[in-house]
Write a protein that holds these residues in place. Structure first.
Motif, short mmCIF file in Angstrom:
data_model
loop_
_atom_site.label_atom_id
_atom_site.label_comp_id
_atom_site.label_asym_id
_atom_site.label_seq_id
_atom_site.Cartn_x
_atom_site.Cartn_y
_atom_site.Cartn_z
N VAL A 111 -31.56 -2.13 -49.76
CA VAL A 111 -32.42 -2.24 -48.49
C VAL A 111 -32.31 -3.10 -47.45
O VAL A 111 -31.82 -4.01 -47.91
CB VAL A 111 -33.90 -2.46 -49.16
N PRO B 129 -33.83 -4.54 -43.50
CA PRO B 129 -34.60 -4.50 -42.57
C PRO B 129 -34.27 -3.75 -41.23
O PRO B 129 -33.04 -3.77 -40.84
CB PRO B 129 -35.38 -6.00 -42.19
N ALA C 202 -38.53 -0.85 -43.76
CA ALA C 202 -37.60 -1.34 -44.53
C ALA C 202 -36.65 0.14 -44.79
O ALA C 202 -37.46 1.41 -45.12
CB ALA C 202 -38.35 -1.43 -45.98
N TRP D 221 -33.92 2.01 -47.09
CA TRP D 221 -33.27 2.02 -48.33
C TRP D 221 -32.60 3.15 -48.73
O TRP D 221 -33.04 4.36 -48.35
CB TRP D 221 -34.38 1.44 -49.44
N ASP E 75 -42.63 -1.43 -43.37
CA ASP E 75 -41.82 -2.82 -43.78
C ASP E 75 -43.39 -3.86 -44.27
O ASP E 75 -43.10 -4.77 -44.02
CB ASP E 75 -41.07 -3.64 -42.88
N ARG F 21 -43.18 -8.23 -46.96
CA ARG F 21 -42.10 -7.16 -46.53
C ARG F 21 -41.29 -6.47 -47.45
O ARG F 21 -40.68 -7.17 -48.55
CB ARG F 21 -41.26 -8.00 -45.60
N SER G 253 -38.43 -4.87 -47.22
CA SER G 253 -37.21 -5.08 -46.87
C SER G 253 -36.65 -6.50 -47.75
O SER G 253 -35.66 -6.28 -47.62
CB SER G 253 -36.96 -5.11 -45.50
#
Length: 217
Positions: free
Chosen positions: A23, A25, A34, A36, A48, A56, A58
């Motif tokens: 993952v 940001p 985020a 992924w 996120d 977060r 992320s």
């Protein structure tokens, strides 16, 4: 100079920077993401922020086909729905517990995201592949001026490190920052890739200096 159409796709990362079960940001105009990749290779993008405590996502981790928050381990599937709450293993989370999801796509080694369900086909950059991404404390105008290339719709063509290349520009999230993805010819030799990568560092220095000068003027 960046795409402003409501149905535009935004280049958020290079495919090579998001291997399976990882993952990272990213940013769209108006919010953090985020992004992924599940173990099956599928790419997803979500807001996120975990609905539980606002951590977060992320910063989280991927196991199988789910993204887990690093704080309390709440697990989210590709649709954004919460799949499991580790502190309550017998509980089936209600459908209302979910994170916002966004459309994603991959082409030419680039990961794209859009907020719109009406966005058309992914932008085509046939003959090019993603090489690296870089963040600049500059503006699109300063970058175009520093490179002296041709810009259209967030795409900038020019010579970088003596190599014909293309830059895709996107917002970086921080005010006054710009995310750039460097693309080179798909058949570029290793030495050309190295030269373009080094040239991008020099371009960043020039663009940041030009952006500072413009701000002070």
């Amino acid at each position: 100079m960046l795409p402003t159409q409501p149905h535009a796709w935004t280049p958020v990362a290079l495919s090579a920077d998001l291997p399976a079960a990882s993952v990272l940001p990213a940013h769209l105009p108006g919010g953090a993401l985020a992004v992924w990749r599940a173990e099956d290779g599928t790419v997803s993008a979500v807001a996120d922020r975990c609905p539980h405590r606002g951590m977060r996502l992320s910063h989280g981790f991927v196991r199988g086909e789910a993204l887990s928050c690093i704080y309390h381990g709440w697990r989210y599937g590709k649709t954004g729905r919460c799949l499991a709450i580790p502190a309550h293993p017998a509980l089936s989370p209600p459908d209302a517990i979910r994170v916002a999801t966004y459309r994603t796509g991959e082409r030419d080694g680039i990961i794209w995201v859009t907020r719109s369900q009406e966005a058309g086909a992914l932008p085509a950059h046939d003959g090019f592949v993603g090489l690296r991404s870089i963040t600049l404390a500059s503006t699109p105008e300063a970058l175009v001026s520093s490179l002296g290339g041709t810009a259209e719709g967030g795409s900038l063509d020019g010579t970088i490190g003596g190599v014909e290349a293309r830059l895709l520009m996107a917002p970086a999230g921080d005010e006054g920052a710009l995310l750039c993805h460097l693309l080179v010819a798909a058949d570029a030799m290793l030495e050309e890739k190295v030269a373009a990568s080094r040239g991008l560092e020099e371009l960043r220095r020039r663009a940041e200096a030009a952006g500072t000068t413009r701000a002070a003027a």
